[in-house]
Design a protein around this motif. Structure first.
Motif, PDB file in Angstrom:
ATOM      1  N   UNK A  65     -44.487 -28.287 -40.026  1.00  0.00           N
ATOM      2  CA  UNK A  65     -44.019 -26.929 -40.214  1.00  0.00           C
ATOM      3  C   UNK A  65     -43.803 -26.225 -39.130  1.00  0.00           C
ATOM      4  N   UNK A  66     -42.580 -25.796 -38.888  1.00  0.00           N
ATOM      5  CA  UNK A  66     -41.907 -25.026 -37.642  1.00  0.00           C
ATOM      6  C   UNK A  66     -42.519 -23.841 -37.750  1.00  0.00           C
ATOM      7  N   UNK A  67     -42.518 -23.050 -38.780  1.00  0.00           N
ATOM      8  CA  UNK A  67     -42.988 -21.801 -38.613  1.00  0.00           C
ATOM      9  C   UNK A  67     -44.672 -21.540 -38.258  1.00  0.00           C
ATOM     10  N   UNK A  68     -45.502 -22.597 -38.784  1.00  0.00           N
ATOM     11  CA  UNK A  68     -46.916 -22.480 -38.373  1.00  0.00           C
ATOM     12  C   UNK A  68     -47.184 -22.669 -36.971  1.00  0.00           C
ATOM     13  N   UNK A  69     -46.507 -23.431 -36.389  1.00  0.00           N
ATOM     14  CA  UNK A  69     -46.254 -23.772 -34.885  1.00  0.00           C
ATOM     15  C   UNK A  69     -45.499 -22.734 -34.009  1.00  0.00           C
ATOM     16  N   UNK A  70     -44.998 -21.655 -34.612  1.00  0.00           N
ATOM     17  CA  UNK A  70     -43.910 -20.876 -33.776  1.00  0.00           C
ATOM     18  C   UNK A  70     -44.842 -20.168 -32.904  1.00  0.00           C
ATOM     19  N   UNK A  71     -46.237 -19.914 -32.955  1.00  0.00           N
ATOM     20  CA  UNK A  71     -46.800 -19.037 -32.084  1.00  0.00           C
ATOM     21  C   UNK A  71     -47.139 -19.620 -30.630  1.00  0.00           C
ATOM     22  N   UNK A  72     -47.122 -20.951 -30.754  1.00  0.00           N
ATOM     23  CA  UNK A  72     -47.414 -21.840 -29.326  1.00  0.00           C
ATOM     24  C   UNK A  72     -46.817 -21.445 -28.273  1.00  0.00           C
ATOM     25  N   UNK A  73     -45.469 -21.263 -28.243  1.00  0.00           N
ATOM     26  CA  UNK A  73     -44.614 -21.019 -26.880  1.00  0.00           C
ATOM     27  C   UNK A  73     -44.563 -19.736 -26.577  1.00  0.00           C
TER      28      UNK A  73
END
Length: 554
Positions: free
Chosen positions: A472-480
């Protein structure tokens, strides 16, 4: 009780074997405690005192408070989601495969490096004694290992590898014996040094209680303090091999953390009070003499306790080596978890007849051997390992908050008190540890995580039978944004080589806290939906249930 597995029954079974559930409460607690009490007790007090003077006591207390919050968070996660390599799996449950890989990669970077660091610590401690200087040549003048030193270090790593390949039950049993020794020796050192040579005046000598100000208190944290206290999560990593993980993991984590913190604080008290007052006239730069890396050994000799000095030399081998033994095994469980999620090679999930991940353990051995070559000393990698650990820890409170909201009906044998307060506080705590580690360490870790992301993309493109619809690219979009943001704050902050000191004291901490809270609530809002989380967790839960049904008497 021991676990015998019918290979045909286990889901996700690519090899015909799975991890064996054979580790009990005391095994888990001793694994965590054995990870906490390693080379840090031998070397951490000296580095902390050099950074903060007597106020290093505040550094230990502050670190203990921050890490206890993170330990409580891991206690709920580990009890509710007892899977091997948990620090990589919790973010996977909440934010999908990409987040799980990033957390697992950070965890792997720190775990796989600790075993060789512990070996180097042991060699450095022994090399500073007169006997070793006369009869052995283990270190070059710049602190790097000689050919003899590499041979000794490699022999230790090979021993760790063999013990781990023999199975988790042997690992836990051998560790139980060693931890009793590891706990007894520092307590003995505390009692003897405080009884024979204790100078209360040292706590305001060499410039007063806080000779380097509050900056010194914070600077001591990545100089060995946080590194020394970390390790409670090792019980979580072994959850896939725990007999009763829902009951035992939280108890093991909390018990180990409180015991370890108490021992380290008392050790710092004994170290400061045991110093010769004349050594502090000119400050805290060399409180026991330049080039001396065996602080308690030196104090024992000065107090006339030669017998204790001998015990400390023996412990200089046992304590670091036991921690290295544990971390080689738990780093293998992390790579096993990454292989299980198909973000690294399936080979890493293959287990031998004793139920341990063979290729993962061998990979940890190879990387450990490589680590011996370029790095000069124990202290040279402590800051980097501390930062990587803090990044790994930071995923836990965000994951727990998301899972509490999206998976509220899951049985939770242990519940974090005041989760709406302690979850964000835990994330702030982890980010403060990253910041105090300094800009140089942070940008290097950012680079290493980027390399991991490249490996992830390569694996993703080359995989033929991909089961990773849960990316889920959106769910992980906060990491960077989070990682880049904390690196920029480090650049304009006040710690580490390359920092610009643009932020005033205390304002910098407020900036870190505010940034952390923004990222925390943003990340929780992006977590996967309840159905996606339930599907990922249910898959693991079915596997755990089948394994539990297959327990047979030994």
């Amino acid at each position: 009780m021991s676990t015998t597995l019918n290979s045909a029954a286990a889901p996700h079974d690519r090899t015909g074997r799975e991890l064996h559930r054979s580790v009990g409460l005391f095994g888990l607690m001793f694994i965590a405690l054995g990870s906490i009490i390693g080379s840090g007790w031998l070397l951490g007090a000296l580095g902390a005192a050099q950074s903060a003077g007597p106020a290093s006591l505040l550094s230990w207390i502050l670190a203990a408070m921050l890490l206890i919050v993170l330990a409580l968070i891991h206690a709920e996660l580990g009890a509710a989601y007892p899977v091997a390599g948990g620090t990589a799996r919790f973010p996977y449950f909440a934010f999908g495969t990409l987040a799980g890989f990033t957390a697992g990669w950070a965890a792997y970077l720190q775990a796989v490096t600790i075993a060789p660091i512990e070996v180097e610590a042991s060699i450095s401690y022994l090399a500073s004694t007169g006997w070793a200087k006369k009869h052995l040549h283990l270190l070059h003048g710049n602190g790097t290992l000689t050919a003899v030193g590499v041979l000794v270090a490699s022999a230790a790593m090979l021993l760790f590898t063999i013990v781990n390949l023999m199975g988790a039950k042997l690992l836990a049993a051998s560790n139980n014996v060693l931890v009793i020794w590891k706990l007894a020796v520092p307590i003995l050192a505390i009692v003897v040094i405080m009884s024979l040579s204790f100078h209360a005046s040292n706590f305001h000598a060499g410039g007063g209680f806080m000779p380097y100000g509050v900056h010194g208190v914070f600077a001591a944290l990545p100089a060995g303090v946080v590194f020394s206290l970390q390790g409670f999560e090792q019980a979580v990593q072994m959850a896939g091999e725990a007999r009763n993980p829902r009951r035992d993991i939280s108890r093991a984590i909390i018990s180990a953390m409180f015991i370890g913190a108490a021992v380290y604080i008392l050790l710092e008290v004994a170290f400061i009070g045991g110093l010769a007052p004349k050594n502090l006239v000119h400050g805290w730069a060399n409180p026991i003499g330049a080039g001396d890396f065996g602080p308690y050994y030196t104090l024992a000799l000065a107090a006339g306790a030669g017998w204790l000095a001998t015990i400390l030399l023996i412990d200089a081998v046992i304590s670091p080596c036991d921690t290295g033994l544990i971390y080689l095994g738990t780093s293998a469980r992390l790579s096993y978890a990454l292989g299980e999620e198909e973000v690294l090679s399936d080979k890493l999930t293959q287990t031998n007849r004793r139920g341990v991940p063979t290729y993962s353990i061998l990979l940890a051995f190879v990387i450990g051997e490589i680590t011996f070559l370029p790095f000069p000393s124990w202290s040279s990698l402590v800051g980097l390992v501390t930062g990587a650990t803090a990044i790994m820890y930071a995923f836990a409170p965000v994951s727990l908050a998301a899972l509490q909201a999206r998976d509220p009906d899951r049985p939770r044998p242990y519940r974090l008190p005041m989760p709406k307060v302690l979850n964000p506080v835990g994330f702030v705590a982890a980010n403060l540890i990253i910041y105090w580690g300094g800009f140089e360490a942070t940008w290097k870790l950012l680079t290493a995580i980027f390399v991991g992301r490249v490996l992830f993309e390569i694996t993703l493109r080359r995989a033929k039978d991909v089961r990773r619809a849960d990316i889920d690219w959106r769910a992980a979009s906060w990491i960077w944004p989070w990682l880049i943001g904390i690196t920029i704050i480090g650049l304009i902050g006040r710690y580490g080589k390359g920092a610009h000191h643009a932020l005033p004291n205390w304002i910098d901490l407020l900036v870190v806290a505010a940034f952390s809270l923004v990222i925390f609530y943003y990340a929780v809002s992006l977590a996967m939906g309840s159905e996606q989380i339930k599907a990922a967790v249910d898959s693991e839960e079915r596997q755990m249930a089948e394994l539990a049904d297959l327990n047979l008497p030994a």
